[in-house]
Design a protein around this motif. Structure first.
Motif, mmCIF file in Angstrom:
data_model
loop_
_atom_site.group_PDB
_atom_site.id
_atom_site.type_symbol
_atom_site.label_atom_id
_atom_site.label_comp_id
_atom_site.label_asym_id
_atom_site.label_seq_id
_atom_site.Cartn_x
_atom_site.Cartn_y
_atom_site.Cartn_z
ATOM 1 N N MET A 1 0.821 -1.219 0.000
ATOM 2 C CA MET A 1 0.000 0.000 0.000
ATOM 3 C C MET A 1 0.856 1.270 0.000
ATOM 4 O O MET A 1 0.345 2.354 -0.261
ATOM 5 N N TRP A 2 2.137 1.113 0.298
ATOM 6 C CA TRP A 2 3.039 2.268 0.379
ATOM 7 C C TRP A 2 3.477 2.654 -1.031
ATOM 8 O O TRP A 2 4.652 2.522 -1.382
ATOM 9 N N VAL A 3 2.575 3.126 -1.827
ATOM 10 C CA VAL A 3 2.812 3.271 -3.263
ATOM 11 C C VAL A 3 4.058 4.124 -3.528
ATOM 12 O O VAL A 3 4.195 5.226 -2.999
ATOM 13 N N LYS A 4 4.952 3.551 -4.352
ATOM 14 C CA LYS A 4 6.190 4.238 -4.712
ATOM 15 C C LYS A 4 5.951 5.085 -5.955
ATOM 16 O O LYS A 4 5.004 4.879 -6.695
ATOM 17 N N TRP A 5 6.868 6.030 -6.180
ATOM 18 C CA TRP A 5 6.774 6.921 -7.348
ATOM 19 C C TRP A 5 5.375 7.564 -7.400
ATOM 20 O O TRP A 5 4.784 7.740 -8.467
ATOM 21 N N LEU A 6 4.869 7.905 -6.223
ATOM 22 C CA LEU A 6 3.470 8.347 -6.066
ATOM 23 C C LEU A 6 3.171 9.549 -6.951
ATOM 24 O O LEU A 6 3.823 10.585 -6.860
ATOM 25 N N ARG A 7 2.168 9.401 -7.827
ATOM 26 C CA ARG A 7 1.851 10.527 -8.721
ATOM 27 C C ARG A 7 0.413 11.010 -8.601
ATOM 28 O O ARG A 7 0.079 12.083 -9.086
ATOM 29 N N ARG A 8 -0.451 10.181 -7.998
ATOM 30 C CA ARG A 8 -1.858 10.613 -7.973
ATOM 31 C C ARG A 8 -2.577 9.999 -6.791
ATOM 32 O O ARG A 8 -2.305 8.844 -6.413
ATOM 33 N N ILE A 9 -3.462 10.782 -6.200
ATOM 34 C CA ILE A 9 -4.362 10.290 -5.157
ATOM 35 C C ILE A 9 -5.763 10.731 -5.542
ATOM 36 O O ILE A 9 -6.008 11.927 -5.728
ATOM 37 N N GLU A 10 -6.640 9.751 -5.686
ATOM 38 C CA GLU A 10 -8.031 10.075 -6.024
ATOM 39 C C GLU A 10 -8.892 9.825 -4.798
ATOM 40 O O GLU A 10 -8.690 8.847 -4.075
ATOM 41 N N VAL A 11 -9.853 10.697 -4.573
ATOM 42 C CA VAL A 11 -10.787 10.516 -3.465
ATOM 43 C C VAL A 11 -12.104 9.993 -4.049
ATOM 44 O O VAL A 11 -12.615 10.537 -5.027
ATOM 45 N N GLY A 12 -12.615 8.914 -3.451
ATOM 46 C CA GLY A 12 -13.869 8.336 -3.934
ATOM 47 C C GLY A 12 -14.758 7.913 -2.783
ATOM 48 O O GLY A 12 -14.409 8.090 -1.605
ATOM 49 N N ASP A 13 -15.906 7.331 -3.116
ATOM 50 C CA ASP A 13 -16.839 6.914 -2.069
ATOM 51 C C ASP A 13 -16.864 5.396 -1.882
ATOM 52 O O ASP A 13 -17.590 4.886 -1.035
ATOM 53 N N GLN A 14 -16.070 4.661 -2.694
ATOM 54 C CA GLN A 14 -16.009 3.195 -2.584
ATOM 55 C C GLN A 14 -14.579 2.755 -2.887
ATOM 56 O O GLN A 14 -13.857 3.461 -3.580
ATOM 57 N N PRO A 15 -14.200 1.572 -2.423
ATOM 58 C CA PRO A 15 -12.897 1.048 -2.849
ATOM 59 C C PRO A 15 -12.953 0.654 -4.324
ATOM 60 O O PRO A 15 -14.025 0.392 -4.862
ATOM 61 N N TRP A 16 -11.773 0.561 -4.938
ATOM 62 C CA TRP A 16 -11.704 0.296 -6.377
ATOM 63 C C TRP A 16 -11.578 -1.200 -6.708
ATOM 64 O O TRP A 16 -11.795 -1.602 -7.822
ATOM 65 N N HIS A 17 -11.171 -2.000 -5.748
ATOM 66 C CA HIS A 17 -10.978 -3.447 -5.973
ATOM 67 C C HIS A 17 -10.063 -3.715 -7.163
ATOM 68 O O HIS A 17 -10.378 -4.500 -8.054
ATOM 69 N N HIS A 18 -8.908 -3.059 -7.145
ATOM 70 C CA HIS A 18 -7.965 -3.253 -8.232
ATOM 71 C C HIS A 18 -7.160 -4.528 -8.038
ATOM 72 O O HIS A 18 -7.303 -5.232 -7.032
ATOM 73 N N ARG A 19 -6.300 -4.807 -9.010
ATOM 74 C CA ARG A 19 -5.616 -6.096 -9.054
ATOM 75 C C ARG A 19 -4.859 -6.411 -7.774
ATOM 76 O O ARG A 19 -4.875 -7.549 -7.291
ATOM 77 N N GLU A 20 -4.169 -5.408 -7.190
ATOM 78 C CA GLU A 20 -3.333 -5.664 -6.014
ATOM 79 C C GLU A 20 -4.140 -5.822 -4.729
ATOM 80 O O GLU A 20 -3.557 -5.996 -3.655
ATOM 81 N N GLU A 21 -5.447 -5.731 -4.802
ATOM 82 C CA GLU A 21 -6.267 -5.910 -3.592
ATOM 83 C C GLU A 21 -7.376 -6.936 -3.830
ATOM 84 O O GLU A 21 -8.313 -7.022 -3.056
ATOM 85 N N THR A 22 -7.247 -7.684 -4.948
ATOM 86 C CA THR A 22 -8.225 -8.741 -5.240
ATOM 87 C C THR A 22 -7.490 -10.032 -5.571
ATOM 88 O O THR A 22 -7.459 -10.967 -4.778
ATOM 89 N N SER A 23 -6.817 -10.031 -6.751
ATOM 90 C CA SER A 23 -6.113 -11.249 -7.166
ATOM 91 C C SER A 23 -4.841 -11.434 -6.348
ATOM 92 O O SER A 23 -4.355 -12.550 -6.189
ATOM 93 N N LYS A 24 -4.294 -10.333 -5.811
ATOM 94 C CA LYS A 24 -3.128 -10.355 -4.922
ATOM 95 C C LYS A 24 -3.542 -9.732 -3.592
ATOM 96 O O LYS A 24 -4.511 -8.992 -3.515
ATOM 97 N N TYR A 25 -2.749 -9.987 -2.570
ATOM 98 C CA TYR A 25 -2.959 -9.365 -1.255
ATOM 99 C C TYR A 25 -4.344 -9.625 -0.684
ATOM 100 O O TYR A 25 -4.903 -8.795 0.016
#
Lengths: 223, 424
Positions: B257-281
């Protein structure tokens, strides 16, 4: 801000500066740093997609178009049928194996959402040439991945309209972290200090497997 | 430590020495033995004591002594298909104290090391905020509220190869996906307040600027509590391998979760369920279902010396040394055993004790050359006691890959050779 009293002072001074212009709180930040992001800039970077389809670009792609792209751009690593070449990850197969000793965690077997495939292909693939696919191509590759995972038929076309109608088999296979409840026995126990076991047997050894890199092995020698 | 601990420590020490089978008198005689011949390291003038060494600035960026060349990150070739999407491991067995040197911090990249020109790096904050903003590094360094914090970062997959039994022979490989670094940056809260998070904002998406554009969803509460946007580690700019010029710091939570080379932070109302939090981790359990959002790293410890890459070399006095950490709260106590968990003694925890951070523990012992089964057990201030691997498997099975914080056992043979084993 109460946690940063000195900071609050600095900010209040800065706010006085901008308040002279009569700006509303939402128009100008309290501290004059950074600048407003332009719509084109946000569009360039904000490419993320959610399970409900929020973030999808316009476009469409068929299984057939996706097959051609997959063979050209993906199969060298992921295999012609998504089975994975060498140690590269499989993207298909393994359905029904999540309780096996060697569970398959490819898309149809494990992934919960179609959006995850689309988003990942769009942002990270092909490996070494990321973000080179058009939106139509990302739709097509995603459609093909759904097909080789037995989720859609070979005539399927993926688009914003059909997107949320597709459900992956393991969508209900996940639940929130419950360690503090299900593993509560690990808390607040008094660990044994003396005569905790009668005997200790060695059950297995790393040496038997012998998979440690050679230059890291330490030989025995004692004075 | 309170008096009660000290008393039990004293009592524990007698048992502990007994368990090591030490005949104290015999060992003292052995270690105090006279040298028969004068030591040439003393009697002969060495080259470095006669001639001149390099002058100042001939080593403009100082590197370790040439005699420390073996202290390096290592990888395990068979683990991954390419080095661009792979991991290298921290040589924990060669380090001391609690700060991990920047060049030895383990690496985990998904598309290789991005070499980013800081003049071209931007941090964008967009989504459910009053003001969608772009910041340069100069902007961030002019923000009020800059802080320094010392935190451990552990990959959730650390020790992940050991679920089915002892596999890799070295604490670099079993436990080396962790490091502990002093960061400098600004609280993420400062930036979020600057942009004005809307009332329906609940989640953040952090995104990297490398070719993986890696993303993770992060609950807003955590971001407002203690996360940092950091540009410095151990007093200098982040290393490229650690996200230069900017990374996210998420204290106590899994390293991905400690995203490296950090370039963007988006604020939303739900989690995104992206690859690193579904198929991994996500942690696949025995029933075929998986836990998700298992962000916190539970209390864990490991003995780094002795360990397979750092075998015992001497009978007589020795210093057992190791590391403990917890993502939930400060480490309160570490116990160590030399007899496979039959008897335990409370180790000495050295300063500084920060949280969530490494603590360094020591336990002095005399070794008479008998076989040892070395273990350590961490307890944090929430009362969590580091479990054995058997206890952990009872809850998790063996398929979960992530969050293996079970007690490690090292077998020390009479010749000092040390091996990764599992015991009953």
């Amino acid at each position: 801000m109460s946690r940063f009293p000195r900071l609050a002072l600095i900010i209040s001074v800065l706010v006085l500066g901008s308040a002279a212009h009569g700006d509303s709180a939402s128009a100008e930040p309290a501290i004059a740093l950074g600048r407003a992001a332009l719509p084109e800039e946000i569009a360039a970077w904000d490419i993320d997609v959610r399970p409900d389809g929020v973030g999808l670009p316009s476009g469409k792609g068929s299984v057939k178009q996706g097959e051609e792209l997959f063979l050209q751009q993906c199969a060298a690593c992921h295999g012609e049928f998504g089975e994975g070449a060498g140690r590269w990850p499989a993207v298909a197969g393994g359905r029904g194996s999540l309780t096996d000793d060697n569970p398959g965690k490819a898309i149809g077997a494990y992934w919960p959402y179609v959006s995850t495939i689309f988003d990942y292909v769009r942002r990270s693939m092909p490996f070494g040439n990321a973000q080179s696919l058009t939106s139509d191509e990302v739709y097509a590759v995603t459609a093909f991945l759904l097909f080789i995972n037995d989720v859609v038929g070979d005539d399927f076309v993926l688009s914003p309209e059909t997107f949320t109608s597709v459900r992956l088999p393991n969508a209900n296979g996940f639940y929130e972290d419950d360690r503090e409840i299900t593993e509560r026995a690990l808390w607040n126990r008094e660990p044994c200090m003396i005569n905790c076991k009668s005997e200790v047997m060695i059950l297995n050894r790393a040496r038997v497997l012998d998979v440690t890199p050679e230059d890291a092995k330490g030989a025995g020698s004692v004075d | 430590m309170d008096n009660g601990t000290t008393r039990s420590q004293r009592f524990g020490r007698r048992r502990f020495l007994g368990a090591a089978g030490a005949g104290t008198a015999a060992l003292l005689a052995a270690s105090a033995a006279r040298s028969a011949t004068p030591d040439p390291a003393i009697t002969e003038v060495q080259d470095w004591a006669r001639g001149l060494g390099d002058g100042v600035a001939t080593r403009p960026y100082g590197m370790p002594s040439e005699f420390e060349k073996h202290v390096v990150r290592r990888d395990v070739e068979w683990l991954t298909a390419s080095r661009q999407s792979s991991v290298s491991f921290t040589p924990l067995h060669s380090l001391d104290g609690v700060i991990t040197p920047s060049g030895l911090c383990f690496e985990r990249h998904h598309a290789g090391i991005a070499d980013i020109d800081p003049a071209k790096h931007r941090l964008m904050i967009n989504g459910l905020v009053d003001r969608q903003m772009v910041y340069t590094l100069d902007d961030l360094k002019r923000f009020p509220g800059r802080v320094g914090r010392i935190h451990f970062l552990e990959c959730a997959a650390n020790t992940g190869m050991e679920w089915r039994g002892a596999q890799l022979n070295g604490c670099q490989f079993t436990h080396g996906m962790v490091h502990n670094v002093a960061y400098t940056g600004i609280p993420l809260r400062m930036l979020l307040d600057h942009c004005g998070v809307r009332t329906n904002g609940r989640w953040l998406l952090a995104e990297g600027g490398d070719a993986a554009a890696m993303t993770r969803s992060l609950p807003l509460d955590k971001a407002m509590k203690d996360c940092l946007v950091a540009w410095a580690m151990n007093g200098e700019a982040l290393r490229p391998e650690q996200g230069y010029p900017l990374r996210l710091v998420v204290p106590g939570w899994e390293g991905n979760m400690w995203v490296k080379w950090l370039r963007r932070i988006e604020v939303g109302d739900q989690p995104w369920h992206h690859r690193e939090e579904t198929s991994k981790y996500t942690d696949l359990l025995a029933d075929g279902r998986a836990r998700r959002f298992t962000w916190i790293m539970d209390a864990k410890s490991v003995v780094a010396n002795p360990s397979p890459q750092a075998p015992l070399r001497h009978r007589g006095p020795n210093v057992l040394s190791g590391l403990a950490w917890s993502g939930r709260d400060a480490i309160r106590r570490v116990d160590v055993s030399l007899d496979g968990g039959r008897n335990w003694r409370t180790a000495r925890i050295d300063e500084p004790v920060l949280s969530p951070s490494f603590v360094r523990f020591y336990a002095e012992f005399d070794w008479n050359g008998s076989e040892l089964l070395v273990q350590s057990r961490a307890i944090d201030a929430t009362g969590y006691v580091q479990p054995t691997k058997h206890e952990l498997r009872r809850f998790r099975g063996t398929n979960s890959i992530y969050h293996n914080n079970g007690i490690q056992t090292w077998l020390v043979r009479p010749n000092g050779e040390t091996e990764n084993v599992e015991i009953s």
